[in-house]
Design a protein around this motif. Structure first.
Motif, PDB file in Angstrom:
ATOM      1  N   GLY A 245       0.815  -1.211   0.000  1.00 49.13           N
ATOM      2  CA  GLY A 245       0.000   0.000   0.000  1.00 49.13           C
ATOM      3  C   GLY A 245       0.848   1.260   0.000  1.00 49.13           C
ATOM      4  O   GLY A 245       0.570   2.216  -0.736  1.00 49.13           O
ATOM      5  N   LEU A 246       1.899   1.293   0.809  1.00 52.86           N
ATOM      6  CA  LEU A 246       2.796   2.448   0.843  1.00 52.86           C
ATOM      7  C   LEU A 246       3.506   2.613  -0.502  1.00 52.86           C
ATOM      8  O   LEU A 246       3.670   3.732  -1.002  1.00 52.86           O
ATOM      9  N   TYR A 247       3.933   1.499  -1.077  1.00 52.54           N
ATOM     10  CA  TYR A 247       4.638   1.554  -2.362  1.00 52.54           C
ATOM     11  C   TYR A 247       3.726   2.098  -3.466  1.00 52.54           C
ATOM     12  O   TYR A 247       4.120   2.993  -4.230  1.00 52.54           O
ATOM     13  N   LEU A 248       2.495   1.588  -3.542  1.00 55.35           N
ATOM     14  CA  LEU A 248       1.580   2.023  -4.597  1.00 55.35           C
ATOM     15  C   LEU A 248       1.242   3.505  -4.463  1.00 55.35           C
ATOM     16  O   LEU A 248       1.228   4.241  -5.456  1.00 55.35           O
ATOM     17  N   PHE A 249       0.972   3.953  -3.239  1.00 52.72           N
ATOM     18  CA  PHE A 249       0.606   5.360  -3.046  1.00 52.72           C
ATOM     19  C   PHE A 249       1.785   6.270  -3.365  1.00 52.72           C
ATOM     20  O   PHE A 249       1.613   7.337  -3.960  1.00 52.72           O
ATOM     21  N   ASP A 250       2.988   5.842  -3.005  1.00 54.73           N
ATOM     22  CA  ASP A 250       4.171   6.642  -3.305  1.00 54.73           C
ATOM     23  C   ASP A 250       4.381   6.747  -4.810  1.00 54.73           C
ATOM     24  O   ASP A 250       4.688   7.829  -5.331  1.00 54.73           O
ATOM     25  N   ARG A 251       4.203   5.644  -5.530  1.00 53.14           N
ATOM     26  CA  ARG A 251       4.354   5.674  -6.985  1.00 53.14           C
ATOM     27  C   ARG A 251       3.257   6.516  -7.625  1.00 53.14           C
ATOM     28  O   ARG A 251       3.485   7.214  -8.616  1.00 53.14           O
ATOM     29  N   LEU A 252       2.048   6.442  -7.074  1.00 56.32           N
ATOM     30  CA  LEU A 252       0.935   7.226  -7.609  1.00 56.32           C
ATOM     31  C   LEU A 252       1.226   8.720  -7.481  1.00 56.32           C
ATOM     32  O   LEU A 252       0.997   9.493  -8.414  1.00 56.32           O
ATOM     33  N   LEU A 253       1.753   9.141  -6.322  1.00 56.54           N
ATOM     34  CA  LEU A 253       2.069  10.559  -6.125  1.00 56.54           C
ATOM     35  C   LEU A 253       3.202  11.017  -7.037  1.00 56.54           C
ATOM     36  O   LEU A 253       3.297  12.203  -7.345  1.00 56.54           O
ATOM     37  N   GLY A 254       4.045  10.099  -7.458  1.00 49.57           N
ATOM     38  CA  GLY A 254       5.172  10.468  -8.300  1.00 49.57           C
ATOM     39  C   GLY A 254       4.864  10.521  -9.783  1.00 49.57           C
ATOM     40  O   GLY A 254       5.741  10.875 -10.576  1.00 49.57           O
ATOM     41  N   LEU A 255       3.629  10.202 -10.184  1.00 50.53           N
ATOM     42  CA  LEU A 255       3.282  10.221 -11.600  1.00 50.53           C
ATOM     43  C   LEU A 255       3.061  11.647 -12.086  1.00 50.53           C
ATOM     44  O   LEU A 255       2.616  12.510 -11.321  1.00 50.53           O
ATOM     45  N   PRO A 256       3.355  11.905 -13.348  1.00 53.24           N
ATOM     46  CA  PRO A 256       3.160  13.265 -13.879  1.00 53.24           C
ATOM     47  C   PRO A 256       1.685  13.602 -14.043  1.00 53.24           C
ATOM     48  O   PRO A 256       0.822  12.716 -14.101  1.00 53.24           O
ATOM     49  N   MET A 257       1.404  14.904 -14.145  1.00 52.73           N
ATOM     50  CA  MET A 257       0.022  15.365 -14.207  1.00 52.73           C
ATOM     51  C   MET A 257      -0.696  14.867 -15.457  1.00 52.73           C
ATOM     52  O   MET A 257      -1.890  14.552 -15.419  1.00 52.73           O
ATOM     53  N   ASP A 258       0.010  14.764 -16.571  1.00 56.23           N
ATOM     54  CA  ASP A 258      -0.676  14.362 -17.799  1.00 56.23           C
ATOM     55  C   ASP A 258      -1.159  12.916 -17.741  1.00 56.23           C
ATOM     56  O   ASP A 258      -2.082  12.532 -18.466  1.00 56.23           O
ATOM     57  N   PHE A 259      -0.571  12.086 -16.850  1.00 62.63           N
ATOM     58  CA  PHE A 259      -1.064  10.719 -16.691  1.00 62.63           C
ATOM     59  C   PHE A 259      -2.500  10.732 -16.171  1.00 62.63           C
ATOM     60  O   PHE A 259      -3.351   9.972 -16.640  1.00 62.63           O
ATOM     61  N   PHE A 260      -2.772  11.599 -15.196  1.00 64.06           N
ATOM     62  CA  PHE A 260      -4.110  11.671 -14.618  1.00 64.06           C
ATOM     63  C   PHE A 260      -5.096  12.345 -15.570  1.00 64.06           C
ATOM     64  O   PHE A 260      -6.298  12.140 -15.455  1.00 64.06           O
ATOM     65  N   GLU A 261      -4.582  13.131 -16.494  1.00 59.19           N
ATOM     66  CA  GLU A 261      -5.461  13.756 -17.481  1.00 59.19           C
ATOM     67  C   GLU A 261      -5.803  12.801 -18.613  1.00 59.19           C
ATOM     68  O   GLU A 261      -6.836  12.944 -19.258  1.00 59.19           O
ATOM     69  N   ARG A 262      -4.945  11.830 -18.852  1.00 58.40           N
ATOM     70  CA  ARG A 262      -5.194  10.859 -19.923  1.00 58.40           C
ATOM     71  C   ARG A 262      -5.980   9.641 -19.448  1.00 58.40           C
ATOM     72  O   ARG A 262      -6.478   8.866 -20.267  1.00 58.40           O
ATOM     73  N   ASN A 263      -6.059   9.435 -18.125  1.00 56.68           N
ATOM     74  CA  ASN A 263      -6.748   8.273 -17.577  1.00 56.68           C
ATOM     75  C   ASN A 263      -7.839   8.739 -16.611  1.00 56.68           C
ATOM     76  O   ASN A 263      -7.610   9.636 -15.802  1.00 56.68           O
ATOM     77  N   THR A 264      -8.982   8.116 -16.706  1.00 58.66           N
ATOM     78  CA  THR A 264     -10.089   8.509 -15.852  1.00 58.66           C
ATOM     79  C   THR A 264      -9.837   8.072 -14.413  1.00 58.66           C
ATOM     80  O   THR A 264      -9.101   7.111 -14.153  1.00 58.66           O
TER      81      THR A 264
END
Length: 745
Positions: A245-264
């Motif tokens: 859980g810690l690993y996934l959340f840390d990786r999620l926070l490290g993703l660029p903004m355009d990733f969240f704009e391209r994926n719902t």
């Protein structure tokens, strides 16, 4: 520090309780070659402005690349440290110091101490008496954390398996328990054999009593081992869940903004939720299946010892069952891929419906959405049914083979018993059939595990598509300048992914520190893109963007964003109190600073009317506030950090006229000492700006003050009179309006 170095005059002790902890950790990190700062640690790790204790410091140290351990030491330990310095020590007033080395000054042993709040000051020698007079004995040992083998490996089945194997001690103990249980599984059939072949034939009551005692002892031992096995698996599973859980959340926070704009949102949430399926498979079906395979190491040799011919018969059926399982793995994998695709569409529509419920109800779209949902449910149900029907086929084929093991062993053993070539006792035959049934259970489990395996395999691909995405580019050793707010764009070009035309095409402009700059232009002209590049949300631009003369790419991204205040058109507020939302980026700010920020943002007047004031709880999405109230809180949240650069991206569009007038009146006070960039479609709000940048189709059309742009810029003049038509009626303004000029012709 409350003690003095050798030769210094005593000074009045200062109360610094709770101070210096993060500064000390940052100093130790720099000595160990890890780039960080107390400011970054405070921003990322501290909630509510509370000073961390030793255990919390150890967790913070681990997050920034160190291994740290709280402990208790004495002067004698420090004398024997050798090259193990630096070490952090906690004083009795709650403050922390850093000991860098142990040495002798003349004949006096001393430690060289650094005050972390004054890192540039030279280390001071402190003797044992002065140190122990104020030292609590608490210490924090730290060293640079060495990367584990495979730590940077992409997320996948092997990565997940490594997380399970990190609990190797638990795995070892569980495997040992399983081995003992596999031996104990021989007790019932052996007892049956002895009872049938010895007790019943010879009527030996004493032997029966011994067997009863053995049965009771075996049952008790098996019960205890089973309880220990399940307990250890539960503990290991909890640890693995927390780590993943810690690993996934840390990786999620490290993703660029355009990733969240391209994926719902729904798609991302659904994919990350699949990690539970993976963990459940690894620590449940697969782990238990492997443990059951261990029993074959005991059961198969036992079968050959009892009757080789029957053992060969059982293994032959086992091979046939394995072939059936192998043939169906491919089709089941493809069928599960169809289930995933249907579930994605279903989950995405559900999340979209929840997020857009206000629009759905305002447009009376309930019936249409219900029909669309029926289609999505039907697709998902059909795909799941097809998978279940396919998975049912190998289980149907394996069922008679499983029965043939027991029935066939019994019949073949009976035939062998009545022939002259072999002697098979009745008890031996019963024991063999029981062991054979137990030995084929792992193979039977494999047939039921096929679907779970394909689900876990698909889930790994789902999670990997998120966490293995290219992370946001960050310089861990980036510069952290004192920002004044000077901005320079030099031939900046930027194109969004999958876009045909550039969003910015050769932009050049300069912003002096402490000025208010407006950005205007039609939709799609590149206004917001300019501010996004300034925040480092997109770093694959061409050209140079400089802040205070430093290339944006060279600046520590967290430092950059912490020096900026950004207010968007639709700002997001967190669930919590108004106080927590205003102070979310600066929890250590005082009440006066919070109230002043609210006053400048025009939020104080409505906050004071609320029954609980700043302690009012905001619901999800701040639905208990109006749009204008939410926007004013967002402005206050940006101001409380005292940013050097303030960005208003249509920040006043949701404000009512009174609130907008308050912001406009306070704008000069808000802008004092900082650079302000204002994006607005309402040009009237940009009239007083020191400079207005006119953008059109990604290019800078013109730049200047309002009066100058009215005279020389057709684009600005047209939009100005379009928004202020009453001004175009006068003869002194008609000559500026292209529409009026055309009419006169």
């Amino acid at each position: 520090m409350r003690f003095q170095s050798m030769g210094e005059a005593a000074s009045e002790p200062s109360n610094v309780s709770g101070n210096g902890a993060l500064e000390a950790l940052a100093h130790v990190a720099s000595r160990l070659g890890v780039a960080t700062s107390a400011e970054r640690l405070r921003r990322a790790e501290i909630d509510g402005g509370h000073a961390p204790d030793a255990r919390r410091l150890a967790r913070i140290a681990r997050d920034c690349g160190l291994e740290a351990k709280p402990t208790r030491l004495s002067w004698r330990h420090l004398a024997d440290f050798g090259r193990a310095f630096p070490v952090m020590l906690r004083l009795d007033d709650g403050s922390w110091i850093v000991v860098e080395e142990f040495r002798r000054v003349g004949d006096t042993p001393v430690v060289m101490v650094v005050d972390p709040r004054h890192p540039t000051a030279p280390a001071r020698p402190i003797d044992e008496l002065r140190l122990t007079d104020h030292w609590t004995g608490e210490a924090l040992l730290a060293r640079r954390r060495l990367a584990r083998a495979g730590e940077d490996r992409p997320f996948g089945f092997q990565w997940m398996l490594e997380q399970v194997l990190r609990e190797r001690q638990v795995v070892r103990d569980v495997a040992l328990a399983a081995s003992v249980l596999s031996v104990l599984s021989l007790v019932p059939p052996m007892l049956y054999m002895v009872v049938v072949d010895r007790v019943l034939v010879h009527h030996r009551t004493s032997t029966l009593m011994v067997l009863v005692v053995l049965i009771v002892a075996a049952l008790a031992f098996e019960t205890i081992l089973g309880w220990l096995r399940r307990t250890m698996i539960a503990i290991a599973t909890a640890k693995i869940d927390a780590r993943i859980g810690l690993y996934l959340f840390d990786r999620l926070l490290g993703l660029p903004m355009d990733f969240f704009e391209r994926n719902t949102t729904g798609l991302i949430a659904h994919k990350l939720g699949e990690v539970r399926r993976i963990r459940s498979f690894l620590t449940g079906q697969l782990f238990n299946g492997l443990l059951d395979v261990l029993t074959l190491l005991v059961l198969v040799p036992t079968m050959f010892l009892l009757e080789p011919v029957l053992a060969g018969y059982v293994l032959g059926i086992g091979v046939a069952m394995a072939v059936i399982i192998a043939l169906y793995m491919g089709p089941i994998r493809r069928a599960y891929a169809g289930v995933l695709e249907a579930e994605h569409r279903k989950s995405s529509m559900l999340i979209e419906t929840i997020q857009g419920m206000r629009t759905i109800k305002s447009l009376a779209l309930e019936g249409r959405r219900r029909n669309q949902w029926d289609v999505r449910v039907a697709e998902a149900t059909n795909a799941a049914t097809d998978l279940q029907m396919l998975a049912n086929q190998p289980q149907t084929l394996l069922a008679p083979l499983e029965r043939a093991i027991y029935s066939g062993s019994l019949c073949l053993g009976a035939w062998l018993a009545i022939t002259e070539t072999s002697v098979v006792h009745a008890g031996t035959l019963v024991a063999f059939t029981m062991i054979a049934t137990r030995a084929t259970q792992p193979i039977v489990q494999l047939s039921g595990m096929m679907q779970q395996f394909q689900e876990a395999r698909g889930a790994i691909a789902e999670v990997a598509s998120v966490v293995n995405a290219t992370p946001e580019a960050r310089r861990v050793d980036g510069v952290r300048p004192t920002m004044r707010g000077a901005i320079s764009f030099q031939e900046v070009r930027f194109t969004y992914p999958d876009a045909a035309l550039p969003a910015l095409d050769g932009i050049d402009f300069t912003v002096e520190p402490g000025t208010v700059v407006g950005l205007m232009g039609r939709s799609g002209s590149g206004k917001t893109t300019v501010t996004r590049l300034l925040q480092g949300l997109h770093q694959n631009h061409q050209g140079l963007i400089k802040i205070d003369g430093i290339d944006l790419r060279e600046i520590d991204i967290d430092h950059l964003r912490s020096r900026m205040g950004v207010v968007l058109q639709d700002s997001f507020l967190f669930r919590g109190t108004i106080r927590e939302n205003i102070l979310v980026a600066r929890p250590d700010a005082g009440p006066d600073e919070m109230i002043e920020a609210a006053r400048l943002a025009g939020a104080e007047e409505f906050i004071e009317r609320l029954p609980r004031g700043y302690e009012t709880l905001l619901e999800e999405g701040a639905s208990n506030l109006s749009g204008g109230q939410r926007q004013r809180l967002a402005i206050a949240r940006a101001l409380v950090t005292d940013p050097a650069l303030l960005i208003f991206d249509e920040a006043t569009s949701a404000l009512d006229p009174d609130s907008e007038a308050i912001i406009a009146e306070n704008l000069r006070r808000i802008a004092a000492g900082r650079t302000v960039l204002m994006i607005s479609h309402r040009l009237a709000s940009l009239v007083d700006c020191d400079q207005i940048l006119v953008l059109e189709r990604g290019r800078l059309r013109d730049a200047g003050r309002h009066a100058d742009l009215i005279d020389r810029c057709d684009t600005y003049r047209h939009l100005w009179f379009q928004q202020n038509r009453h001004l175009a009626r006068g003869p002194e303004h008609g000559r500026h309006d292209p529409a009026v000029a055309v009419a006169r012709r």
